[in-house]
Design a protein around this motif. Structure first.
Motif, PDB file in Angstrom:
ATOM      1  N   PHE A 108      29.594  59.247  43.144  1.00 56.39           N
ATOM      2  CA  PHE A 108      30.856  58.542  43.379  1.00 56.39           C
ATOM      3  C   PHE A 108      30.620  57.050  43.599  1.00 56.39           C
ATOM      4  O   PHE A 108      31.318  56.207  43.026  1.00 56.39           O
ATOM      5  N   PHE A 109      29.618  56.703  44.399  1.00 53.95           N
ATOM      6  CA  PHE A 109      29.340  55.297  44.658  1.00 53.95           C
ATOM      7  C   PHE A 109      28.927  54.575  43.382  1.00 53.95           C
ATOM      8  O   PHE A 109      29.300  53.425  43.147  1.00 53.95           O
ATOM      9  N   THR A 110      28.175  55.271  42.527  1.00 52.58           N
ATOM     10  CA  THR A 110      27.743  54.679  41.263  1.00 52.58           C
ATOM     11  C   THR A 110      28.925  54.373  40.360  1.00 52.58           C
ATOM     12  O   THR A 110      29.015  53.289  39.762  1.00 52.58           O
ATOM     13  N   ILE A 111      29.858  55.320  40.247  1.00 56.09           N
ATOM     14  CA  ILE A 111      31.046  55.098  39.431  1.00 56.09           C
ATOM     15  C   ILE A 111      31.944  54.035  40.076  1.00 56.09           C
ATOM     16  O   ILE A 111      32.538  53.192  39.385  1.00 56.09           O
ATOM     17  N   LEU A 112      32.017  54.061  41.404  1.00 50.82           N
ATOM     18  CA  LEU A 112      32.860  53.098  42.119  1.00 50.82           C
ATOM     19  C   LEU A 112      32.409  51.672  41.844  1.00 50.82           C
ATOM     20  O   LEU A 112      33.248  50.770  41.689  1.00 50.82           O
ATOM     21  N   LYS A 113      31.116  51.445  41.753  1.00 55.36           N
ATOM     22  CA  LYS A 113      30.616  50.091  41.484  1.00 55.36           C
ATOM     23  C   LYS A 113      31.164  49.556  40.169  1.00 55.36           C
ATOM     24  O   LYS A 113      31.562  48.395  40.082  1.00 55.36           O
ATOM     25  N   ALA A 114      31.164  50.418  39.145  1.00 51.66           N
ATOM     26  CA  ALA A 114      31.705  49.991  37.856  1.00 51.66           C
ATOM     27  C   ALA A 114      33.190  49.683  37.970  1.00 51.66           C
ATOM     28  O   ALA A 114      33.675  48.688  37.423  1.00 51.66           O
ATOM     29  N   MET A 115      33.916  50.518  38.703  1.00 55.35           N
ATOM     30  CA  MET A 115      35.341  50.290  38.895  1.00 55.35           C
ATOM     31  C   MET A 115      35.591  48.964  39.614  1.00 55.35           C
ATOM     32  O   MET A 115      36.486  48.192  39.242  1.00 55.35           O
ATOM     33  N   LEU A 116      34.799  48.683  40.631  1.00 55.06           N
ATOM     34  CA  LEU A 116      34.943  47.434  41.369  1.00 55.06           C
ATOM     35  C   LEU A 116      34.662  46.231  40.476  1.00 55.06           C
ATOM     36  O   LEU A 116      35.381  45.222  40.510  1.00 55.06           O
ATOM     37  N   GLY A 117      33.600  46.351  39.670  1.00 58.03           N
ATOM     38  CA  GLY A 117      33.251  45.249  38.782  1.00 58.03           C
ATOM     39  C   GLY A 117      34.332  44.961  37.762  1.00 58.03           C
ATOM     40  O   GLY A 117      34.713  43.800  37.543  1.00 58.03           O
ATOM     41  N   TYR A 118      34.855  46.002  37.130  1.00 56.86           N
ATOM     42  CA  TYR A 118      35.903  45.808  36.135  1.00 56.86           C
ATOM     43  C   TYR A 118      37.199  45.323  36.768  1.00 56.86           C
ATOM     44  O   TYR A 118      37.933  44.528  36.174  1.00 56.86           O
ATOM     45  N   SER A 119      37.489  45.794  37.970  1.00 60.56           N
ATOM     46  CA  SER A 119      38.707  45.348  38.661  1.00 60.56           C
ATOM     47  C   SER A 119      38.657  43.854  38.944  1.00 60.56           C
ATOM     48  O   SER A 119      39.635  43.133  38.712  1.00 60.56           O
ATOM     49  N   ALA A 120      37.520  43.388  39.454  1.00 64.73           N
ATOM     50  CA  ALA A 120      37.375  41.964  39.744  1.00 64.73           C
ATOM     51  C   ALA A 120      37.450  41.135  38.469  1.00 64.73           C
ATOM     52  O   ALA A 120      38.106  40.087  38.424  1.00 64.73           O
ATOM     53  N   THR A 121      36.788  41.616  37.413  1.00 68.26           N
ATOM     54  CA  THR A 121      36.745  40.846  36.170  1.00 68.26           C
ATOM     55  C   THR A 121      38.105  40.764  35.500  1.00 68.26           C
ATOM     56  O   THR A 121      38.520  39.692  35.041  1.00 68.26           O
TER      57      THR A 121
END
Length: 432
Positions: A108-121
């Motif tokens: 979950f944390f691994t997938i969350l990182k990608a979500m956070l990155g795309y959200s910010a971008t």
């Protein structure tokens, strides 16, 4: 006995050869591409330019074969369970509830990182374009209401299921793939080989450090792990034969890999021939994507329009694709906890979709408002990705009897790559 096994294997190969490639398969190929192509054009070209072509090229040569093999291993390692609902349930069937809970949290944390990155971008880039083209006077990414509205809309679209996402994202992903090739070609007149920094001024130790630090960016330029388990689960739902479901998932991932490799590498090298390392470092420090950087440094309306279209659609469709993995991970954790405390699973299943949406919106909005550097997050937490994508599948291959048939030298290579990725953040401490 041996001849009967050979005949059986040949029969299975003939059966697989007759399995049609449907629009549903094509939809998953597109989602795999959509998941990877965002990070490939947002992060990796900047890192390649900043660290030098030599270190970056060697990192690509090391990681691209690893991505191909770990993708196959990842799908196969999750395909031998009697039931296939989500990541947590699959790991639980292999290793038990305690391991299922622990590893699903890491997943979950691994997938969350990608979500956070795309959200910010997507928030920063869309606000940058609105201001750049004179549609707003303010940088809307610095407000609290704009990220909330934008991310809420994206989450609600992404949560409607893969078939709707095929319809919504499919045309955008195909368009952005064509735009990448077009943009790479349009950059050719801007090539200036004096922009190239080979990165050979330092010692061999410095070069080795830069290669290891660049490995995560080489990996994320093409990997689409977040989509693999949702794709595996989806094919298992529509196929009565698990072997055919696994074959279709492997076929889709293989096709996506080769398309990505060609398109991303062409764009990345065209990009680094067109900007200076100083401009790349400035873009990294400002949390700006490669495409947003191009609109600032290269004149011309055609390039600007293509960059805007590509940047927004790339990150948005990547957001949609990765959300499938996010939903898979978070749903598995919630159900795992519910089963432990004997909660009525019927009620939990009814509340689950809206619960996941609310948690997603809250986490993503908080991250964007906090304005934490996405590049730093990617580099410092690569260890969890190495665990999920490389080390856990390798461990399962040697730990679970039904997976022993997948043992090979490729598994060892993936394990070594995962080990190096796991410790790669330590080498960033050695940077000057």
């Amino acid at each position: 006995m041996l001849s009967s096994e050979i005949l059986k294997a040949q029969s299975q190969d003939c059966t697989k050869a007759t399995i049609p490639f449907t629009s549903y398969d094509a939809g998953w190929v597109i989602m795999c591409i959509g998941s990877a192509i965002g990070s490939g054009i947002v992060f990796m070209p900047l890192q390649m330019s900043a660290k030098g072509v030599l270190a970056s090229s060697l990192a690509l040569l090391a990681m691209y074969p690893a991505v191909y093999w770990l993708t196959k291993l990842y799908i196969r390692s999750l395909s031998e369970t009697p039931e296939c609902k989500d990541y947590a349930s699959i790991i639980t069937q292999y290793l038990g509830k305690n391991w299922g809970t622990a590893l699903s949290l890491i997943y979950f944390f691994t997938i969350l990182k990608a979500m956070l990155g795309y959200s910010a971008t997507v928030t920063h880039d869309s606000a940058t374009y609105l201001k750049h083209f004179g549609l707003t006077d303010l940088d809307l990414s610095q407000t609290q209401w704009y990220p909330l509205i934008l991310l809420t809309a994206l989450v609600f679209v992404a949560s409607r299921g893969e078939r709707l996402l095929f319809k919504v994202s499919g045309p955008f992903i195909v368009l952005k793939l064509l735009a990448i090739l077009t943009l790479g070609a349009l950059l050719i007149p801007q090539w200036n080989f004096s922009n190239l920094d080979l990165g050979v001024q330092g010692s061999i130790i410095d070069l080795a450090r830069d290669i290891i630090v660049s490995l995560p960016f080489a990996l994320f330029s093409i990997v689409f792990i977040a989509v693999l388990n949702p794709m595996n689960v989806a094919f298992r739902k529509i196929e009565t034969d698990p072997a055919i479901a696994t074959y279709r998932a492997l076929r889709a991932s293989r096709l996506a890999y080769w398309i990505l490799a060609g398109a991303v590498l062409f764009f990345a090298f065209s990009f680094i021939f067109s900007i200076t390392p100083e401009q790349a470092r400035a873009g990294m420090s400002q949390n700006t994507s490669a495409l947003a950087l191009l609109t600032q440094i290269i004149p011309g309306p055609t390039l600007a329009i293509l960059s805007v279209l590509l940047s927004v659609s790339a990150v948005m469709t990547s957001f949609f694709a990765v959300y499938l993995g996010f939903n898979d991970a978070l749903s598995g954790i919630i159900m795992n906890i519910a089963l432990r405390v004997n909660t009525r699973t019927e009620l939990i299943e009814k509340l689950l979709p809206n619960t996941v949406k609310l948690i997603a919106i809250g986490l993503l909005w908080s991250w964007v408002v906090a304005n934490i550097n996405t590049m730093s997050l990617l580099q410092w937490t690569i260890g969890t990705f190495a665990l999920v994508s490389c080390l856990i599948p390798c461990y399962l291959t040697y730990r679970v009897p039904s997976l022993h048939k997948y043992k090979s030298a490729n598994v060892i290579y993936v394990a070594l790559a995962g080990g190096i990725l796991f410790i790669s953040p330590l080498f960033k401490l050695l940077e000057h």
